[in-house]
Design a protein around this motif. Structure first.
Motif, PDB file in Angstrom:
ATOM      1  N   TYR A  93       0.797  -1.219   0.000  1.00  9.21           N
ATOM      2  CA  TYR A  93       0.000   0.000   0.000  1.00  9.21           C
ATOM      3  C   TYR A  93       0.837   1.280   0.000  1.00  9.21           C
ATOM      4  O   TYR A  93       0.355   2.328  -0.431  1.00  9.21           O
ATOM      5  CB  TYR A  93      -0.941   0.010   1.215  1.00  9.21           C
ATOM      6  CG  TYR A  93      -2.119  -0.914   1.046  1.00  9.21           C
ATOM      7  CD1 TYR A  93      -3.288  -0.472   0.446  1.00  9.21           C
ATOM      8  CD2 TYR A  93      -2.073  -2.236   1.467  1.00  9.21           C
ATOM      9  CE1 TYR A  93      -4.376  -1.314   0.274  1.00  9.21           C
ATOM     10  CE2 TYR A  93      -3.147  -3.096   1.306  1.00  9.21           C
ATOM     11  CZ  TYR A  93      -4.295  -2.635   0.705  1.00  9.21           C
ATOM     12  OH  TYR A  93      -5.374  -3.480   0.533  1.00  9.21           O
ATOM     13  N   THR A 148      -2.563  -1.376  -6.621  1.00 11.17           N
ATOM     14  CA  THR A 148      -2.034  -0.824  -5.376  1.00 11.17           C
ATOM     15  C   THR A 148      -0.883   0.130  -5.690  1.00 11.17           C
ATOM     16  O   THR A 148      -0.407   0.219  -6.827  1.00 11.17           O
ATOM     17  CB  THR A 148      -1.528  -1.950  -4.469  1.00 11.17           C
ATOM     18  OG1 THR A 148      -0.425  -2.615  -5.109  1.00 11.17           O
ATOM     19  CG2 THR A 148      -2.629  -2.958  -4.168  1.00 11.17           C
ATOM     20  N   SER A 388     -11.776  -5.490   5.094  1.00 13.25           N
ATOM     21  CA  SER A 388     -10.670  -4.579   4.788  1.00 13.25           C
ATOM     22  C   SER A 388      -9.656  -4.583   5.914  1.00 13.25           C
ATOM     23  O   SER A 388     -10.024  -4.601   7.096  1.00 13.25           O
ATOM     24  CB  SER A 388     -11.197  -3.153   4.576  1.00 13.25           C
ATOM     25  OG  SER A 388     -12.074  -3.118   3.470  1.00 13.25           O
ATOM     26  N   VAL A 394      -3.681   1.666   5.380  1.00 17.00           N
ATOM     27  CA  VAL A 394      -4.750   1.324   4.442  1.00 17.00           C
ATOM     28  C   VAL A 394      -5.837   2.390   4.498  1.00 17.00           C
ATOM     29  O   VAL A 394      -6.384   2.676   5.566  1.00 17.00           O
ATOM     30  CB  VAL A 394      -5.352  -0.059   4.758  1.00 17.00           C
ATOM     31  CG1 VAL A 394      -6.497  -0.366   3.797  1.00 17.00           C
ATOM     32  CG2 VAL A 394      -4.294  -1.150   4.684  1.00 17.00           C
ATOM     33  N   GLU A 399     -10.100   1.208  -0.204  1.00 15.16           N
ATOM     34  CA  GLU A 399     -10.161  -0.255  -0.214  1.00 15.16           C
ATOM     35  C   GLU A 399     -11.587  -0.735  -0.456  1.00 15.16           C
ATOM     36  O   GLU A 399     -11.818  -1.700  -1.198  1.00 15.16           O
ATOM     37  CB  GLU A 399      -9.640  -0.796   1.118  1.00 15.16           C
ATOM     38  CG  GLU A 399      -9.519  -2.305   1.188  1.00 15.16           C
ATOM     39  CD  GLU A 399      -8.429  -2.857   0.294  1.00 15.16           C
ATOM     40  OE1 GLU A 399      -8.394  -4.085   0.119  1.00 15.16           O
ATOM     41  OE2 GLU A 399      -7.616  -2.055  -0.232  1.00 15.16           O
TER      42      GLU A 399
END
Length: 862
Positions: A93, A148, A388, A394, A399
């Motif tokens: 990420y 990503t 998630s 994140v 997401e």
């Protein structure tokens, strides 16, 4: 909002065929685009960023990193797994291997060590970090938002983005609502054959019951498939793991705990032994297992594998190789070592070679593209919703958007899509996948609230080997039902059906109950044999018989319990010996009695263990004790039930959620022998005062619950003078005071003039016209006082307690008609004219009282 239409693979190919390189979010889409190439192409065409950077198939680098770290550092397995997961996820990420160290709560010593190790490894993520696409390459990125940060890092300054979706809505097919998981799997197999298997995909939650159901069904139909069971799903691997685990389970291990292992080892043990300790079985073949359990604690994993392979005449080389990869093949099999191995196998997917032929089984939470013409979607419930990652690196909103786009693409695969779902499971509504809440601009609770089609269960033509051959045999009709069979049948006819054809394991409480019953029967015939000292011997004898079912720590407690129960039975029978001539029918007969054989003395009492089969009423059973001609007694080792509870759970319309017709059934038979007499049925809970015996405060009355049958209707009974006297003397204070100032004539006239409501609810009775009339009449007769109004309420409650704690002629009349209806219904089903449904008369069964739960799929009703 609605589901947005995804572009077809053919359409995407037309958009990107002129590019040198096409980056896509998942491998199946890349393969589908590459198959459409219509001219030679130098180098890769459609490919994922990881495959492009690594020049190899994508590998599970979390597993590889874990293996490297446990072999090169001192970190334990759990902290290694935790650190590896965080590092690789944050790298994905944030785009850098050491990005996780920027988060203080995760920058532990273990994480630093793991980062140093991983950055030295030749991982796909490392290659992706270092890779750059040459600037003169024309690049198309399909579904840019699905990539990503790490995947985007390889992109050149200039590239074209191709959207995965159009601006049009997707007119999705209807949800096909079926009754059960079995019906859903049957619907798939109605379409799939060995010939068309390569054109079919099945999308499901790999962690759900559908995974094993569809795999079993395809195997049974000889239809090839791939993408199913993994390394740990291999039956031999599971059996070997269970073998290792059982070695440290102790001497209290029960047979049912290791039955799958025994099956794999070819050791056949009757189901009746399931709840006994393995160490107490004297069965051929079990000796090897017991010896292995004793020896394995000083063995290595490799020695255990060799022993397992020798006894099963099979090989588990893949398992041996994986243990060697872990570096534990020569380690001793300690409990911590087994725990670590199980943790590893639960945490990581060990790669296996698969045949790529047949029906494709696709996990709903992995790739979004399935390149098959026909795609079945099973369940589409909340199990399809991604969880998630809850980590600071994140962005949860991004997401979620990534996942919902993937979900929309997934639902549109294939030329023909079939959404096969359930509305309810086990009586509980099935929650559709949570993404539908965002996609559909309407309120709904279940699939049938959406565009749907209801399907009743259809039955497939059976495969070879399972054809039904008609038999010219007339079904044998059932002429009488026992109380246990009737209870089971009313709760779930399907459970009753399975109870007739399947064996069930012997159980501790059954063995205890039989021994106590045998003792009580023996004591009635031979009270002189039993003394205070003898009771200790009897308790020890019972303990020895029940011992295979007990844990070692329970032995002393059970011995005390048995001693108290025996003493309570003796005290009751000494103070209340059976009277009269006993009870004899043409079907009476004594079975074996354990204590009669133990003491070598015959049973000659006509009052105990009396069998009857009353085919006129369709009833049969065994009476524990005919205490006198009008009083029957049943011994119970369970907790005491009140008379109110007994009557409540023998309700007929509707039946209770815990149906129990024992008292009604026995009293109905007893009434046929003594039609115009008042009868009693007593439950003797001989362990009820266990705690009181220890403290010296026990009372036999606390063990007894009696329900009485009156040979008149309820309305006739409450008009008796004795009931009016009870209202004057035995009811609550205001009731006593009120009715003491009135007369029986007033009370009787009221009951003769008005019909008593058919209710068992006191509030409903008080609010009824009858309740109001009673109050008005007593106010007129006694006076308009507060205590009169309250006294009338107390009187109504008292009268209702009489109804709710006893049986009357109309109750037994209705029960006999109820039994006749059940018998007719049962024999119709036995003849094959209709199925035995799962649901009983009260709707969904109470699964706490279903004995054959494994044979009944949750949510199945027919």
């Amino acid at each position: 909002m609605s589901i947005t239409r995804a572009k077809s693979i053919d359409f995407l190919y037309e958009e990107c065929k002129d590019f040198d390189l096409v980056l896509v979010p998942d491998a199946p889409m890349a393969s589908a685009l590459n198959r459409r190439l219509d001219q030679p192409h130098f180098g890769p065409f459609a490919i994922t960023p990881r495959r492009l950077a690594a020049r190899r198939r994508e590998q599970a680098e979390d597993r590889l990193a874990f293996l490297e770290i446990i072999q090169t550092t001192d970190l334990n397995w759990k902290e290694t797994s935790y650190a590896v997961g965080n590092i690789l996820q944050c790298w994905e990420y944030q785009g850098a291997a050491d990005a996780v160290l920027n988060y203080e709560q995760f920058a532990t010593t273990a994480t630093h060590t793991a980062v140093d190790c991983i950055t030295e490894m030749d991982t796909t993520s490392k290659r992706l970090t270092e890779y750059c696409i040459e600037s003169d390459t024309s690049v198309a990125v399909v579904g840019f938002k699905q990539f990503t940060e790490l995947e985007r890092s390889i992109l050149p300054p200039d590239y074209d983005i191709i959207n995965l979706f159009t601006r049009e809505p997707f007119d999705h097919p209807p949800f096909r609502v079926l009754d059960s998981p079995t019906a859903i799997v049957d619907a798939v197999l109605d379409t799939v054959t060995a010939e068309n298997a390569d054109d079919v995909a099945v999308v499901l939650d790999a962690a759900s019951q559908y995974s094993s159901l569809i795999e079993s069904a395809l195997e049974a139909a000889d239809i090839p498939y791939y993408g199913g069971p993994g390394f740990t799903d291999n039956t031999r691997h599971r059996a070997f793991l269970q073998l290792l685990r059982s070695a440290h389970a102790g001497r209290d291990t029960q047979v049912n705990d290791v039955r799958p292992l025994l099956t794999q080892l070819g050791m056949s043990i009757d189901i009746e032994h399931d709840e006994k300790r393995l160490y107490d079985l004297d069965r051929q073949g079990v000796d090897w297992l017991l010896e292995f359990r004793d020896e394995v604690r000083s063995s290595t994993f490799e020695e255990a594998i060799n022993a397992y392979e020798a006894v099963t005449d099979s090989t588990i080389d893949a398992f041996r190789n994986e243990l060697e990869t872990l570096g534990i093949l020569d380690d001793a099999i300690t409990k911590p070592a087994i725990d670590r191995l199980e943790f590893y196998l639960q945490s990581y997917e060990v790669p296996i070679d698969r045949e790529n032929d047949g029906v494709l089984l696709a996990d709903a939470k992995s790739a979004a593209h399935v390149d098959r013409a026909v795609v079945f979607y099973l369940a589409i419930d909340e199990g399809w919703t991604h969880s998630s990652p809850r980590r600071p690196w994140v962005d949860e909103d991004q997401e979620f958007e990534r996942n919902i786009r993937q979900f929309q693409r997934l639902l549109q695969n294939g030329v023909d899509q079939y959404y096969l779902v359930q509305d309810t499971s086990g009586g509980t509504p099935v929650t559709p996948c949570l993404y539908f809440e965002e996609l559909f601009d309407k309120d709904f609770d279940k699939f049938s609230d959406l565009d749907s089609l209801q399907h009743s269960r259809s039955f497939r033509e059976t495969q070879s080997g399972f054809e039904k051959e008609p038999l010219d045999v007339s079904p044998e009709e059932v002429s009488a039902l026992s109380q246990s069979s009737l209870n089971t049948y009313v709760n779930s006819p399907r459970d009753y059906f399975f109870s007739r054809i399947l064996d069930n394991p012997d159980k501790k409480h059954f063995r205890e109950g039989n021994l106590f019953h045998d003792f009580a029967e023996f004591y009635v015939s031979h009270p002189d044999v039993i003394t205070t000292d003898t009771l200790d011997e009897v308790a020890t004898t019972i303990l020895n018989e029940v011992d295979p079912f007990l844990r070692g720590v329970d032995t002393e407690v059970c011995h005390t319990t048995y001693r108290v129960g025996l003493q309570t039975i003796v005290e009751f029978l000494d103070g209340n010996p059976p009277q009269g001539d006993g009870f004899v029918t043409s079907d009476s007969g004594r079975g074996e009695n354990f204590f009669a054989e133990y003491y070598n003395r015959p049973i000659d009492a006509s009052h105990t263990e009396r069998w009857f089969a009353n085919t006129n009423l369709g009833l049969k059973g065994k009476i524990d004790l005919v205490h006198n001609p009008t009083r029957l007694l049943d011994y119970k080792s369970g907790s005491k039930k009140s008379a109110y509870s007994i009557v409540k759970h023998s309700a007929l319309d509707p039946p209770s959620d815990k149906p129990n017709f024992q008292a009604l059934l026995y009293l109905a038979h007893q009434r046929s022998e003594h039609p115009d007499e008042e009868l009693q049925f007593t439950f003797f809970h001989f362990l009820e005062t266990l705690d009181d015996v220890v403290t010296g405060d026990a009372s036999l009355e606390d063990c007894l619950t009696t329900v009485t049958y009156y040979p008149v209707t309820y309305e006739e009974y409450i008009t008796r003078p004795v009931v009016f006297t009870e209202l004057q003397e035995d009811a609550a204070n205001d009731c006593n005071k009120t009715f003491s100032k009135s007369t029986y004539e007033v009370y009787r006239a009221l009951l003769n003039a008005y019909e008593f409501p058919d209710t068992r609810d006191s509030d409903e009775l008080i609010k009824s016209d009858f309740g109001q009339t009673l109050t008005d009449r007593l106010i007129a007769d006694v006076g308009d006082y507060k205590y009169v109004k309250n006294g009338c309420k107390q009187a109504l409650r008292y009268l209702l307690r009489i109804r709710n704690q006893n049986y009357f002629a109309d109750d037994l009349d209705r029960f006999e008609e109820f039994v006749r209806e059940r018998m007719s219904e049962l024999n119709t089903r036995r003849a094959g004219d209709e199925r035995f449904p799962v649901q009983g008369l009260g709707g969904d069964p109470n699964y706490r009282y279903v004995d054959n739960r494994d044979c009944i799929l949750e949510g199945e009703s027919r």
